[in-house]
Design an enzyme around this catalytic site. Structure first.
Site, PDB file in Angstrom:
ATOM      1  N   GLU A 121      -1.007 -10.807   2.653  1.00 14.39           N
ATOM      2  CA  GLU A 121      -0.729 -10.049   3.888  1.00 14.39           C
ATOM      3  C   GLU A 121      -1.017 -10.916   5.107  1.00 14.39           C
ATOM      4  O   GLU A 121      -0.251 -10.938   6.076  1.00 14.39           O
ATOM      5  CB  GLU A 121      -1.586  -8.780   3.930  1.00 14.39           C
ATOM      6  CG  GLU A 121      -1.170  -7.765   2.884  1.00 14.39           C
ATOM      7  CD  GLU A 121      -2.095  -6.566   2.770  1.00 14.39           C
ATOM      8  OE1 GLU A 121      -1.655  -5.557   2.220  1.00 14.39           O
ATOM      9  OE2 GLU A 121      -3.248  -6.637   3.231  1.00 14.39           O
ATOM     10  N   GLY A 181      -7.687  -3.067   1.017  1.00 15.42           N
ATOM     11  CA  GLY A 181      -8.066  -2.010   0.075  1.00 15.42           C
ATOM     12  C   GLY A 181      -7.230  -2.089  -1.196  1.00 15.42           C
ATOM     13  O   GLY A 181      -7.698  -1.769  -2.290  1.00 15.42           O
ATOM     14  N   GLY A 196       0.819  -1.214   0.000  1.00 13.93           N
ATOM     15  CA  GLY A 196       0.000   0.000   0.000  1.00 13.93           C
ATOM     16  C   GLY A 196       0.846   1.254   0.000  1.00 13.93           C
ATOM     17  O   GLY A 196       2.081   1.200   0.037  1.00 13.93           O
ATOM     18  N   SER A 197       0.167   2.395  -0.020  1.00 16.49           N
ATOM     19  CA  SER A 197       0.888   3.663  -0.153  1.00 16.49           C
ATOM     20  C   SER A 197       1.677   4.005   1.108  1.00 16.49           C
ATOM     21  O   SER A 197       2.741   4.627   1.028  1.00 16.49           O
ATOM     22  CB  SER A 197      -0.096   4.788  -0.496  1.00 16.49           C
ATOM     23  OG  SER A 197      -1.140   4.844   0.456  1.00 16.49           O
ATOM     24  N   THR A 198       1.182   3.590   2.286  1.00 14.92           N
ATOM     25  CA  THR A 198       1.932   3.855   3.523  1.00 14.92           C
ATOM     26  C   THR A 198       3.185   2.980   3.548  1.00 14.92           C
ATOM     27  O   THR A 198       4.293   3.458   3.851  1.00 14.92           O
ATOM     28  CB  THR A 198       1.052   3.563   4.757  1.00 14.92           C
ATOM     29  OG1 THR A 198      -0.233   4.161   4.565  1.00 14.92           O
ATOM     30  CG2 THR A 198       1.680   4.121   6.022  1.00 14.92           C
TER      31      THR A 198
HETATM   32  C1  5RP Z   1      -3.517  -3.470   0.965  1.00 12.23           C
HETATM   33  C2  5RP Z   1      -3.789  -3.075   2.375  1.00 12.23           C
HETATM   34  C3  5RP Z   1      -3.254  -1.763   2.837  1.00 12.23           C
HETATM   35  O1  5RP Z   1      -2.537  -1.945   4.000  1.00 12.23           O
HETATM   36  C4  5RP Z   1      -4.405  -0.841   3.114  1.00 12.23           C
HETATM   37  O2  5RP Z   1      -5.245  -0.817   1.966  1.00 12.23           O
HETATM   38  C5  5RP Z   1      -3.916   0.562   3.450  1.00 12.23           C
HETATM   39  O3  5RP Z   1      -3.383   1.130   2.295  1.00 12.23           O
HETATM   40  P1  5RP Z   1      -2.741   2.573   2.264  1.00 12.23           P
HETATM   41  O4  5RP Z   1      -1.483   2.510   3.064  1.00 12.23           O
HETATM   42  O5  5RP Z   1      -2.496   2.810   0.799  1.00 12.23           O
HETATM   43  O6  5RP Z   1      -3.738   3.547   2.840  1.00 12.23           O
HETATM   44  O7  5RP Z   1      -4.392  -3.779   3.141  1.00 12.23           O
HETATM   45  O8  5RP Z   1      -4.151  -4.673   0.627  1.00 12.23           O
END
Ligand code: 5RP
Length: 225
Positions: A106, A99, A32-34
């Site tokens: 994961e 998401g 994800g982006s984080t």
């Molecule tokens: C991906 C995930 C991500 O951790 C989650 O969607 C948060 O994403 P972001 O850091 O982009 O807000 O579960 O499958």
């Protein structure tokens, strides 16, 4: 700070959290982006390798020259920690994830980590899970049947994430309209439906540490109880 700056701040806090342990270690890395900020920060910090939870994270780790390690290489061992984001996290450190569609891998990598470090901006902290639609990875031939069964079981509204195929060649249903007051039970019940690969509730293996980036700084907390 905008949301992306908060995500980066949480990622850098995770690097500080693990820095001394990271030398020569193999760690689990989410998606994800984080987490992308975390991967960028990991470059040059002396890791032996990383187990990625998606093809996207694998590509980003490799681009930084960080060796990729498979779970087969780990054998019966464990990872000292797994760092990942969340779509929602509740006061008991249960999460909705997926998401980005990487929920199954994961969950697999998180399961072999001794410590799950969740990195989030403050918008992800909620009183009760379910405002964010719950992702469920399904075998494609079972998608419609699974959708009916989820609606019957939960009263939620499943929606096919059309055009999206997971790294495992499966489909995603995003289930809206849920207010999840018992995430452990719902996680297990959904996984019992034939055709479900897994769902995005991380309650049976929730986070151990939360690094939450707020406008006034990083709030670090450990799983209650
Ligand atoms: C991906 C995930 C991500 O951790 C989650 O969607 C948060 O994403 P972001 O850091 O982009 O807000 O579960 O499958």
């Amino acid at each position: 700070m905008n949301q992306d700056e908060l995500k980066k701040a949480a990622a850098l806090a995770a690097l500080e959290e693990i820095r001394t342990l990271a030398q020569g270690a193999i760690v689990g890395v989410g998606t994800g982006s984080t987490v992308n900020h975390f991967i960028d920060a990991l470059a040059g910090c002396g890791l032996r390798g990383a187990v990625p939870s998606s093809e996207a994270s694998a590509r980003r780790l490799a681009a930084h020259g960080i060796p990729l390690v498979s779970l087969d290489d780990i054998g019966a061992g464990t990872l000292p920690f797994y760092v990942d984001g969340a779509d929602e996290i509740d006061p008991g450190f249960n999460m909705i994830k997926g998401g980005g569609g990487a929920l199954t891998r994961e969950k697999i990598v998180a399961a072999v980590a001794r410590r799950f470090i969740c990195i989030c901006d403050a918008s992800k902290k909620v009183a009760i899970l379910g405002n964010f639609p719950l992702p469920v990875e399904v075998i494609p031939m079972a998608r419609v049947q699974v959708g009916h069964e989820i609606a019957r079981l939960t009263g939620g509204i499943p929606r096919w994430r059309e055009g999206f195929v997971t790294d495992n060649a499966n489909h995603i249903l995003d289930v809206s309209g849920l207010a999840i007051d018992d995430p452990r039970t719902l996680e297990s019940e959904l996984n019992q439906i034939a055709g479900v690969v897994t769902n995005g509730l991380f309650a049976r293996r929730g986070a151990d540490v939360l690094l939450l980036a707020t406008a006034s700084g990083i709030e670090r907390s450990a799983r209650p109880g």
